[in-house]
Design a protein around this motif. Structure first.
Motif, PDB file in Angstrom:
ATOM      1  N   SER A  61       0.825  -1.217   0.000  1.00 13.08           N
ATOM      2  CA  SER A  61       0.000   0.000   0.000  1.00 13.08           C
ATOM      3  C   SER A  61       0.855   1.261   0.000  1.00 13.08           C
ATOM      4  O   SER A  61       0.412   2.316  -0.475  1.00 13.08           O
ATOM      5  N   MET A  62       2.095   1.162   0.501  1.00 10.45           N
ATOM      6  CA  MET A  62       2.974   2.330   0.569  1.00 10.45           C
ATOM      7  C   MET A  62       3.917   2.421  -0.629  1.00 10.45           C
ATOM      8  O   MET A  62       4.580   3.436  -0.816  1.00 10.45           O
ATOM      9  N   ARG A  63       3.982   1.360  -1.442  1.00 17.43           N
ATOM     10  CA  ARG A  63       4.915   1.309  -2.572  1.00 17.43           C
ATOM     11  C   ARG A  63       4.693   2.488  -3.517  1.00 17.43           C
ATOM     12  O   ARG A  63       3.582   2.769  -3.935  1.00 17.43           O
ATOM     13  N   GLY A  64       5.797   3.200  -3.809  1.00 18.54           N
ATOM     14  CA  GLY A  64       5.746   4.329  -4.720  1.00 18.54           C
ATOM     15  C   GLY A  64       5.088   5.569  -4.143  1.00 18.54           C
ATOM     16  O   GLY A  64       4.885   6.553  -4.856  1.00 18.54           O
ATOM     17  N   ARG A  65       4.783   5.566  -2.857  1.00 14.14           N
ATOM     18  CA  ARG A  65       4.088   6.693  -2.223  1.00 14.14           C
ATOM     19  C   ARG A  65       4.957   7.313  -1.127  1.00 14.14           C
ATOM     20  O   ARG A  65       5.940   6.733  -0.692  1.00 14.14           O
ATOM     21  N   THR A  66       4.534   8.487  -0.698  1.00 13.49           N
ATOM     22  CA  THR A  66       5.245   9.212   0.360  1.00 13.49           C
ATOM     23  C   THR A  66       4.416   9.185   1.637  1.00 13.49           C
ATOM     24  O   THR A  66       3.198   9.364   1.597  1.00 13.49           O
ATOM     25  N   HIS A  67       5.088   8.955   2.760  1.00 16.68           N
ATOM     26  CA  HIS A  67       4.411   9.046   4.054  1.00 16.68           C
ATOM     27  C   HIS A  67       5.253   9.894   4.995  1.00 16.68           C
ATOM     28  O   HIS A  67       6.417  10.201   4.716  1.00 16.68           O
ATOM     29  N   LEU A  74      14.230  -0.025   0.391  1.00 21.15           N
ATOM     30  CA  LEU A  74      12.845   0.234   0.000  1.00 21.15           C
ATOM     31  C   LEU A  74      12.636   1.671  -0.486  1.00 21.15           C
ATOM     32  O   LEU A  74      11.638   1.952  -1.145  1.00 21.15           O
ATOM     33  N   PHE A  75      13.571   2.550  -0.179  1.00 20.29           N
ATOM     34  CA  PHE A  75      13.329   3.980  -0.359  1.00 20.29           C
ATOM     35  C   PHE A  75      14.069   4.583  -1.546  1.00 20.29           C
ATOM     36  O   PHE A  75      15.162   4.165  -1.900  1.00 20.29           O
ATOM     37  N   VAL A  76      13.442   5.606  -2.098  1.00 23.08           N
ATOM     38  CA  VAL A  76      14.086   6.411  -3.123  1.00 23.08           C
ATOM     39  C   VAL A  76      14.498   7.769  -2.548  1.00 23.08           C
ATOM     40  O   VAL A  76      15.415   8.409  -3.038  1.00 23.08           O
ATOM     41  N   ARG A  77      13.814   8.198  -1.467  1.00 27.15           N
ATOM     42  CA  ARG A  77      14.116   9.494  -0.869  1.00 27.15           C
ATOM     43  C   ARG A  77      13.667   9.511   0.588  1.00 27.15           C
ATOM     44  O   ARG A  77      12.577   9.042   0.910  1.00 27.15           O
ATOM     45  N   VAL A  78      14.515  10.083   1.447  1.00 24.87           N
ATOM     46  CA  VAL A  78      14.167  10.317   2.840  1.00 24.87           C
ATOM     47  C   VAL A  78      14.561  11.749   3.161  1.00 24.87           C
ATOM     48  O   VAL A  78      15.720  12.128   3.007  1.00 24.87           O
ATOM     49  N   ARG A 102       9.946  12.902   6.058  1.00 19.95           N
ATOM     50  CA  ARG A 102       9.137  12.612   4.864  1.00 19.95           C
ATOM     51  C   ARG A 102       9.820  11.481   4.108  1.00 19.95           C
ATOM     52  O   ARG A 102      10.965  11.621   3.668  1.00 19.95           O
ATOM     53  N   MET A 103       9.119  10.373   3.947  1.00 16.81           N
ATOM     54  CA  MET A 103       9.709   9.137   3.440  1.00 16.81           C
ATOM     55  C   MET A 103       9.011   8.712   2.143  1.00 16.81           C
ATOM     56  O   MET A 103       7.791   8.557   2.125  1.00 16.81           O
ATOM     57  N   THR A 104       9.791   8.500   1.089  1.00 20.13           N
ATOM     58  CA  THR A 104       9.220   8.082  -0.194  1.00 20.13           C
ATOM     59  C   THR A 104       9.760   6.709  -0.574  1.00 20.13           C
ATOM     60  O   THR A 104      10.965   6.532  -0.764  1.00 20.13           O
ATOM     61  N   LEU A 105       8.848   5.745  -0.672  1.00 22.89           N
ATOM     62  CA  LEU A 105       9.233   4.395  -1.078  1.00 22.89           C
ATOM     63  C   LEU A 105       9.326   4.325  -2.589  1.00 22.89           C
ATOM     64  O   LEU A 105       8.553   4.969  -3.311  1.00 22.89           O
ATOM     65  N   ARG A 106      10.272   3.539  -3.071  1.00 26.43           N
ATOM     66  CA  ARG A 106      10.417   3.348  -4.507  1.00 26.43           C
ATOM     67  C   ARG A 106       9.386   2.322  -4.983  1.00 26.43           C
ATOM     68  O   ARG A 106       8.809   1.575  -4.177  1.00 26.43           O
TER      69      ARG A 106
END
Length: 200
Positions: A102-108, A169-173, A131-135
């Motif tokens: 559910s979090m894949r490709g999204r930011t939380h 799992l992440f592309v950006r933190v 702010r965490m963005t999953l790839r």
């Protein structure tokens, strides 16, 4: 300042929070706060996730401070906000799989709060947010990740440990690393210095 007044108790079972304080050279003891987090969440339904993290941290600090009034007690908690929806810890690996999908490709947003109590009163509290963005990872990667990390993931609200394989799992933190691990360490250290618990 006397030895007893320098005593610090971490009101948490979190291995990551223990590791942060140990790594920073802060002497402390630990005690489980025994707080009914679900009851607090139910009572505070509708509260912003960052504010809930603060309330939980305060409740933990107060619960232990009431038993050790001479000590400084540090409570901490973390909440995850996925585009306006608060996410709780997954109860099992299948729930963890669904959570990560559910979090894949999204930011939380990951909120880490801390509270310092002394003599049965909260003397300081604060919260920080990352702010965490999953790839958009593949299902195959997710299967491998879950197999390698196993049930250790269930201790994290996001089902990841950034200090471990979860970093993949992440592309950006965006935000403080310690906040991601579960506690806003820099403000906590400032308050411990102010309180005389650690050297200035």
């Amino acid at each position: 300042m006397g030895e007893r007044s320098r005593r610090l108790i971490l009101a948490s079972r979190s291995a990551a929070r223990r590791a942060m304080l140990t790594g920073a050279g802060v002497p402390f003891e630990t005690q489980d706060a025994g707080v009914d987090e679900d009851a607090i969440k139910t009572r505070l339904t509708g509260i912003a996730p960052a504010d809930l993290a603060l309330e939980l941290a305060r409740a933990k600090a107060l619960a232990v401070s009431g038993q050790h009034r001479d000590a400084w007690v540090l409570g901490s908690d973390q909440t995850l906000d996925l585009e306006g929806t608060m996410v709780s810890k997954a109860p099992d690996l299948e729930a963890a799989r669904l959570r990560l999908l559910s979090m894949r490709g999204r930011t939380h947003h990951l909120n880490a709060a801390a509270a310092l109590a002394h003599n049965g009163e909260v003397v300081w509290s604060g919260v920080d947010t990352a702010r965490m963005t999953l790839r958009p990872f593949t299902d195959a990667f997710l299967d491998h990740y879950l197999a390698v990390e196993g049930e250790a993931l269930l201790g994290s609200v996001g089902c990841y440990r950034l200090e471990g394989m979860g970093s993949q799992l992440f592309v950006r933190v965006e935000g403080d690393y310690f906040t991601v691990l579960g506690m806003p360490l820099w403000p906590v250290l400032d308050e411990l210095r102010r309180a005389g618990v650690i050297a200035t």
